[in-house]
Design a protein around this motif. Sequence first.
Motif, PDB file in Angstrom:
ATOM      1  N   ASP A  91      -3.899  -2.364  -5.909  1.00 42.51           N
ATOM      2  CA  ASP A  91      -3.345  -2.629  -4.369  1.00 42.51           C
ATOM      3  C   ASP A  91      -3.991  -3.758  -3.816  1.00 42.51           C
ATOM      4  O   ASP A  91      -5.174  -3.890  -4.166  1.00 42.51           O
ATOM      5  CB  ASP A  91      -3.681  -1.693  -3.455  1.00 42.51           C
ATOM      6  CG  ASP A  91      -2.910  -2.025  -2.076  1.00 42.51           C
ATOM      7  OD1 ASP A  91      -1.991  -2.621  -2.102  1.00 42.51           O
ATOM      8  OD2 ASP A  91      -3.331  -1.146  -1.013  1.00 42.51           O
TER       9      ASP A  91
ATOM     10  N   THR B 248       0.847  -1.084   0.038  1.00 39.63           N
ATOM     11  CA  THR B 248       0.135  -0.042  -0.080  1.00 39.63           C
ATOM     12  C   THR B 248       1.004   1.236  -0.245  1.00 39.63           C
ATOM     13  O   THR B 248       0.653   2.184  -0.665  1.00 39.63           O
ATOM     14  CB  THR B 248      -0.997  -0.193   1.263  1.00 39.63           C
ATOM     15  OG1 THR B 248      -1.645  -1.328   1.051  1.00 39.63           O
ATOM     16  CG2 THR B 248      -1.703   1.220   1.498  1.00 39.63           C
TER      17      THR B 248
ATOM     18  N   THR C 127      -5.399  -4.058   3.890  1.00 35.25           N
ATOM     19  CA  THR C 127      -6.189  -4.263   2.777  1.00 35.25           C
ATOM     20  C   THR C 127      -7.147  -5.056   2.476  1.00 35.25           C
ATOM     21  O   THR C 127      -6.773  -6.209   2.252  1.00 35.25           O
ATOM     22  CB  THR C 127      -5.027  -3.798   1.584  1.00 35.25           C
ATOM     23  OG1 THR C 127      -4.039  -3.139   1.908  1.00 35.25           O
ATOM     24  CG2 THR C 127      -5.672  -3.391   0.240  1.00 35.25           C
TER      25      THR C 127
HETATM   26 MG   LIG Z   1      -1.915  -2.896   2.306  1.00 32.43          MG
END
Ligand SMILES: [Mg+2]
Length: 542
Positions: free
Chosen positions: A186, A144, A165
Amino acid sequence: MSLPRLLTLIAAFCLTLGLIIGLVSSLTGLYTQVALSASPLLANLLILAVIVLLGTLIFALFYYLRLLQSPQKVKGKRVLKPKIPVVKTEAASENLKAIRQQVDRIQDEVARQALLLRAREIEASMARGSIRIVVFGTGSAGKTSAVNSLVGRMAGQVGAPMGTTEVGETYTLKLKGIERELAITDTPGILEVGIAGTYREELARQLAAQADLILFVLDGDLRKSEYEPLRTLAEIGKRSIVVFNKVDLYPDSDRDAILTRLRERVKGFVSAMDVVAISANPQKVVLEDGTIFQPDPDIMPLIRRVAAILRAEGEDLIADNILLQSQRLGEQARKLIDLQRRRQADKVVERFQWIGAGVIAVTPLPVVDLLATAAVNAQMVVEIAKIYGCELTIDRAKELAFSLAKTLASLGIVEGVIQVVSRALQLSVAGFLLGKAIQAVSAAYLTRIAGKSFIEYFRHDQDWGDGGIAEVVQRQFQLNRKDEFVKAFVKDAIARVVEPLNIYQQAPEPELEMSAEIESEPLYQQQDDDWETHSNQRNDDW
Ligand SMILES: [Mg+2]
Ligand SMILES: Nc1nc2c(ncn2[C@@H]2O[C@H](COP(=O)(O)OP(=O)(O)O)[C@@H](O)[C@H]2O)c(=O)[nH]1
């Protein structure tokens, strides 16, 4: 050539000829005059100058004519719009068309809709034409942070615990010198603890498999859990950049040593140039005077490498990926159809195996080899063929059934089946019924082996494969003789065939006594002998 064009050509030719004759005669006149009035040397020089001038004029004329005809070619490659390699995209479109046709045959509605949705997604990405970059790697390696630095703003939440995430988040960005838009995704990391982590890992893998380019982020030496997915992605044709992040944590010498080792480890599937070192979100440092200093991220090596790859191979990466996606989807559709057909065909085999057993139960056969012939039913072959989209005539089906029956007998499989079945039946069937039961259950078992062999044959476009019919039949026999399977099969057979026989035996009908006579002999023993002679004879025949 058309008439007006021909006439124009002739006129142009005559005009040119006239001009040349005129030119030559005036040049001759000029030459003579100058040679007479001045000197012959001067006349020669004059003629040479006129010829050079004319040649230049003619060259200039042709050069500009060519320019007018193909302006794009001369202006050079730079003005051409980027174009995805046509052959690959056409192949991908063909694949998608074929998939749509295949999808119609899939009965499972959920699976069908999922395939159609994926086909539409692939078409949409073909039309969109943006380059898809997926950031993949171990949790907390700094994926990220890398995306944030690339996008140039706080695009996602950055945190120390693994699993920040949740799903793949996509941002768009432009890189200098790259015409196409970049979509950078991502992903949740690999190697996270717990079931939720496993699900996220699966999602991350799926996203990676759809990428045009992968940024595989590590924060140190390559672990085994990272090596495997990285190599697998390379094997399915994915282009990856290995991003060694958090280099601010290492002294320069350690950083270089890790980089060299990384390049060594991925040699063979990622080139040394594609392993870069960055610090996406470097740690704050306390300076000597006690002030806290936040160094800037250093992601230039990554940006430079991404730009270089996309400039050189961007169009190919997109085309390769689209082709790969469509091929994978095609594979998925084929597997679904195969599974569906196999289930239907298995049902057919199951139906015929009990039909065969029922017939043999009431009319046992005097000679054991006949069992194979009785077991392989031509109608079963026709029905299996139909499931695989082949229309067989009953004569052709009979031919196939006969050759399979012959194979079953010649390979000793009839005998093998009788042994397996009698061993399993001896404990659970009363003595006087044993012979009949052995034959009936063996018939069912042989029908099953034959049916399964035919499924293989039709699955492979009516081909027995390199090992021929014998190998297929042998394999099916081996596959079906596993203990647990035999136990379950015999249990089923007792309920379906032997128990009804028992009831029937309690109230015998007069015309069926003949078969009882056959059965009263020690059938299994006798069949053993029969087998020897028959099989030897058959082996000679083949
Ligand atoms: Mg992440
Ligand atoms: N020292 C250092 N820490 C970093 C760097 N990049 C990320 N981190 C830290 O690593 C942790 C995980 O980062 P994150 O980007 O959330 O990792 P992800 O799980 O791979 O997305 C955070 O605490 C970041 O501050 C870096 O270049 N240097």
